[in-house]
Design a protein around this motif. Sequence first.
Motif, PDB file in Angstrom:
ATOM      1  N   GLU A 157       0.830  -1.207   0.000  1.00  0.00           N
ATOM      2  CA  GLU A 157       0.000   0.000   0.000  1.00  0.00           C
ATOM      3  C   GLU A 157       0.864   1.256   0.000  1.00  0.00           C
ATOM      4  OE1 GLU A 157      -4.034  -0.002   0.241  1.00  0.00           O
ATOM      5  OE2 GLU A 157      -2.760  -1.132  -1.152  1.00  0.00           O
ATOM      6  N   ARG A 158       2.004   1.190   0.670  1.00  0.00           N
ATOM      7  CA  ARG A 158       2.935   2.325   0.633  1.00  0.00           C
ATOM      8  C   ARG A 158       3.455   2.550  -0.784  1.00  0.00           C
ATOM      9  NH1 ARG A 158       8.243   1.905   4.308  1.00  0.00           N
ATOM     10  NH2 ARG A 158       8.619   0.244   2.789  1.00  0.00           N
ATOM     11  N   LEU A 159       3.729   1.455  -1.509  1.00  0.00           N
ATOM     12  CA  LEU A 159       4.152   1.584  -2.900  1.00  0.00           C
ATOM     13  C   LEU A 159       3.039   2.169  -3.768  1.00  0.00           C
ATOM     14  CD1 LEU A 159       6.100  -1.746  -3.539  1.00  0.00           C
ATOM     15  CD2 LEU A 159       7.043   0.572  -3.628  1.00  0.00           C
ATOM     16  N   ARG A 160       1.803   1.739  -3.486  1.00  0.00           N
ATOM     17  CA  ARG A 160       0.660   2.157  -4.308  1.00  0.00           C
ATOM     18  C   ARG A 160       0.257   3.602  -4.049  1.00  0.00           C
ATOM     19  NH1 ARG A 160      -5.034   2.155  -4.153  1.00  0.00           N
ATOM     20  NH2 ARG A 160      -5.054   1.560  -1.945  1.00  0.00           N
ATOM     21  N   GLN A 161       0.212   3.983  -2.774  1.00  0.00           N
ATOM     22  CA  GLN A 161      -0.319   5.298  -2.403  1.00  0.00           C
ATOM     23  C   GLN A 161       0.744   6.286  -1.932  1.00  0.00           C
ATOM     24  OE1 GLN A 161      -3.121   4.177   0.716  1.00  0.00           O
ATOM     25  NE2 GLN A 161      -4.828   4.595  -0.676  1.00  0.00           N
ATOM     26  N   GLY A 162       1.939   5.791  -1.623  1.00  0.00           N
ATOM     27  CA  GLY A 162       2.974   6.636  -1.042  1.00  0.00           C
ATOM     28  C   GLY A 162       2.977   6.538   0.475  1.00  0.00           C
ATOM     29  N   PRO A 163       4.067   6.956   1.119  1.00  0.00           N
ATOM     30  CA  PRO A 163       4.184   6.853   2.575  1.00  0.00           C
ATOM     31  C   PRO A 163       3.094   7.600   3.332  1.00  0.00           C
ATOM     32  CG  PRO A 163       6.318   7.315   1.588  1.00  0.00           C
ATOM     33  CD  PRO A 163       5.296   7.479   0.501  1.00  0.00           C
ATOM     34  N   ARG A 164       2.656   8.744   2.793  1.00  0.00           N
ATOM     35  CA  ARG A 164       1.640   9.545   3.478  1.00  0.00           C
ATOM     36  C   ARG A 164       0.209   9.120   3.143  1.00  0.00           C
ATOM     37  NH1 ARG A 164       2.395  14.535   5.915  1.00  0.00           N
ATOM     38  NH2 ARG A 164       4.559  15.211   6.167  1.00  0.00           N
ATOM     39  N   GLY A 165       0.051   8.185   2.232  1.00  0.00           N
ATOM     40  CA  GLY A 165      -1.284   7.710   1.899  1.00  0.00           C
ATOM     41  C   GLY A 165      -1.930   7.018   3.088  1.00  0.00           C
ATOM     42  N   LYS A 166      -3.244   7.023   3.092  1.00  0.00           N
ATOM     43  CA  LYS A 166      -4.000   6.385   4.179  1.00  0.00           C
ATOM     44  C   LYS A 166      -4.904   5.318   3.565  1.00  0.00           C
ATOM     45  CE  LYS A 166      -3.804  10.235   7.436  1.00  0.00           C
ATOM     46  NZ  LYS A 166      -4.556  11.131   8.348  1.00  0.00           N
ATOM     47  N   SER A 167      -4.514   4.087   3.777  1.00  0.00           N
ATOM     48  CA  SER A 167      -5.172   2.960   3.125  1.00  0.00           C
ATOM     49  C   SER A 167      -6.413   2.515   3.892  1.00  0.00           C
ATOM     50  CB  SER A 167      -4.192   1.788   3.026  1.00  0.00           C
ATOM     51  OG  SER A 167      -4.847   0.600   2.671  1.00  0.00           O
ATOM     52  N   LYS A 168      -7.539   2.543   3.229  1.00  0.00           N
ATOM     53  CA  LYS A 168      -8.765   2.025   3.834  1.00  0.00           C
ATOM     54  C   LYS A 168      -8.671   0.507   4.011  1.00  0.00           C
ATOM     55  CE  LYS A 168     -10.993   5.891   4.256  1.00  0.00           C
ATOM     56  NZ  LYS A 168     -11.241   6.427   5.625  1.00  0.00           N
ATOM     57  N   LEU A 169      -7.919  -0.156   3.141  1.00  0.00           N
ATOM     58  CA  LEU A 169      -7.726  -1.595   3.273  1.00  0.00           C
ATOM     59  C   LEU A 169      -6.999  -1.927   4.570  1.00  0.00           C
ATOM     60  CD1 LEU A 169      -7.745  -4.505   2.208  1.00  0.00           C
ATOM     61  CD2 LEU A 169      -5.624  -3.966   0.968  1.00  0.00           C
ATOM     62  N   LEU A 170      -5.936  -1.201   4.884  1.00  0.00           N
ATOM     63  CA  LEU A 170      -5.187  -1.459   6.116  1.00  0.00           C
ATOM     64  C   LEU A 170      -6.041  -1.174   7.342  1.00  0.00           C
ATOM     65  CD1 LEU A 170      -1.690  -0.001   5.169  1.00  0.00           C
ATOM     66  CD2 LEU A 170      -2.285  -2.410   5.528  1.00  0.00           C
ATOM     67  N   ALA A 171      -6.818  -0.105   7.284  1.00  0.00           N
ATOM     68  CA  ALA A 171      -7.700   0.209   8.410  1.00  0.00           C
ATOM     69  C   ALA A 171      -8.724  -0.900   8.612  1.00  0.00           C
ATOM     70  CB  ALA A 171      -8.393   1.551   8.167  1.00  0.00           C
ATOM     71  N   PHE A 172      -9.278  -1.416   7.516  1.00  0.00           N
ATOM     72  CA  PHE A 172     -10.269  -2.489   7.624  1.00  0.00           C
ATOM     73  C   PHE A 172      -9.634  -3.776   8.147  1.00  0.00           C
ATOM     74  CE2 PHE A 172     -12.287  -6.243   5.749  1.00  0.00           C
ATOM     75  CZ  PHE A 172     -13.549  -6.137   6.299  1.00  0.00           C
ATOM     76  N   ASP A 211      -7.431   7.782  10.621  1.00  0.00           N
ATOM     77  CA  ASP A 211      -6.606   6.773   9.964  1.00  0.00           C
ATOM     78  C   ASP A 211      -5.144   7.209  10.005  1.00  0.00           C
ATOM     79  OD1 ASP A 211      -8.801   5.210   9.309  1.00  0.00           O
ATOM     80  OD2 ASP A 211      -9.055   6.150   7.342  1.00  0.00           O
ATOM     81  N   VAL A 212      -4.257   6.269  10.282  1.00  0.00           N
ATOM     82  CA  VAL A 212      -2.827   6.573  10.228  1.00  0.00           C
ATOM     83  C   VAL A 212      -2.300   6.271   8.829  1.00  0.00           C
ATOM     84  CG1 VAL A 212      -2.520   6.164  12.699  1.00  0.00           C
ATOM     85  CG2 VAL A 212      -2.155   4.283  11.091  1.00  0.00           C
TER      86      VAL A 212
END
Length: 310
Positions: A157-172, A211-212
Amino acid sequence: MTEELTLTAKDGQELFVYRWLPPEGSELRATVQIAHGMAEHGVRYERLARALNAEGYVVYANDHRGHGKSAGGDANLGWGGEDSWRACADDLGTIGAHIAEQHPDLPRVLFGHSMGSFMTLTYLFEHSAKVDVAVLSGTSNGGDLLQKAGRVVAKLERLRQGPRGKSKLLAFLSFGSFNNAFKPARTDFDWLSKDEAEVDEYVADPWCGFDVTNQWWVDFLGGLIELGDDAKLRKIRADLPIYVFAGDQDPVGAQGKNVRALVDRLRATGHARVKQTLYPGGRHEMINERERDQVTRELIDWLGSTLETC
């Protein structure tokens, strides 16, 4: 009155710290340094701090990087920079050094809740000689396969969205199942406490429940995986008194299963002074549960009796 101060971390990060002092003229017993959980902030511990003040404890609680005032603005909530886990553990040392300087003759208690309990253990791997008593609230075990798989997903997800991205998948994947045992759920955060007023206060707080970032997940999960290493636990001095308490319905601790697993590992690695309390029906934030007065009283009683032997 809640006092506020700022300290500068080793890398220049400004850390916001709250302090609560016992009534003037009180006999001081110890200092208590509080490390809060993920997606909350230090001032939420004021009620606990006041109860401790009444018993002669000086209390400090900081806002971690990416949290509360230490975030430096709402746009930075959940962002702690690179290697934020190690930095946050180091910050506990920076704050602890300030506390020791201000109160050189008082024993030091380090209290960590949830994510803060994991930070506390990480700090203790290298610095347990600087702490007289440790308290772990709403904690769990480390190093399982789900955490390792989750870190792989976090890196993707960091690769996909970048380090500052906030992934709804990770939160779920992390929190999505926490309310399952409490359906029909009134809010997304019923798993925190049976006390609806406490949950509503959390939901209404703009510094809670956010979300972090993907980078935070990568670092946090790396810290959890490290906690699964018994060699790390053995680095904590064997005679350190450790109090572990949680609700037996807390999903973070797998309804007590992973709390017991952590305690078993601590004892198996030579730590003889570990006390465990699992509260029947309790959820994640026992200091904000309906039975919080009992929880606080038992914590204070244990601290009092334990400090007499330190």
